[in-house]
Scaffold this active site. Sequence first.
Site: not given
Ligand code: NAD
Length: 261
Positions: A143, A156
Amino acid sequence: MSDAKRTALVTGSTSGIGLAIAGKFVAMGYDVAVNSFEPEADVAGVMQQLRAGATGRVAYYQADLADGEASHALVKRVIADFGSLEVLVNNAGIQKVAPIEALPPSDWDRIVAVSLDSAFHTIRGAIEGMAQAGWGRIINIASAHGLRASPYKSAYVATKHGVVGLTKTVALEVAERGVTVNAICPGYVWTPLVAQQVKDQAAVHNCSEDEVIRQVILAPQPTRQFVQPEEIAELAAYLCSDWARSITGSAISIDGGWTAK
Ligand code: NAD
């Protein structure tokens, strides 16, 4: 290796960024292992969507990555089922917005377990086969918060900085063995995780969700636009290409200019 069969495991791939990456890999003809903690019946629609037009195999693996043994076992199950694992994307991650004194220790533990510890356990399970084959790609979704801090996100931010450190270390360990290890550092991407954060931040900052989007969420992102999940997927696909063989140990920003400041 360009035309070789490839199997990819994308953790947390039933939603948001992980789903976009899994979809891209399916479109590239990879065999794809999809994962989340949800029972298979609950993700039937997502799996149907991913399998439409697939030329490779697309299989679902339920595993709660808060559990280290389950994370390691997930990789071993995928290797047993598909025969090998060439691409590992550690994407699963969760978030909690709260001042540190109000952050329950159980939330700290779960955030660290899902987003950092699980990457350690999956990499441990995958790296030997990749190094022996002389080709592999590990992509950790970190991130902008792996490079910068924001208030109310102690677990986080600490976790994502840890993911960047883990990435650099493992990259050095396998640098001569054809395996690259990189972190992608997105700014704000419009996904269900961010939608939830908008609600949480509205409560913390005591303002409306629209104000949170304009004044808090997109404030550090100079483009004032959310990154789209498909942009992350295209970057992941590039990192899997042979043209990206010299990119390793990098924390690659895709953040609308956030970390340029
Ligand atoms: P999201 O909530 O849309 O998806 C998360 C996914 O992880 C889902 O498929 C969920 O089922 C799975 N998950 C959650 N807990 C779990 C567990 N205990 N075991 C197995 N699977 C699990 O999230 P996103 O926004 O797509 O984020 C995905 C990644 O990107 C994360 O690591 C997040 O920190 C990172 N990220 C997101 C953003 C953003 O703005 N959305 C920015 C930077 C980084």
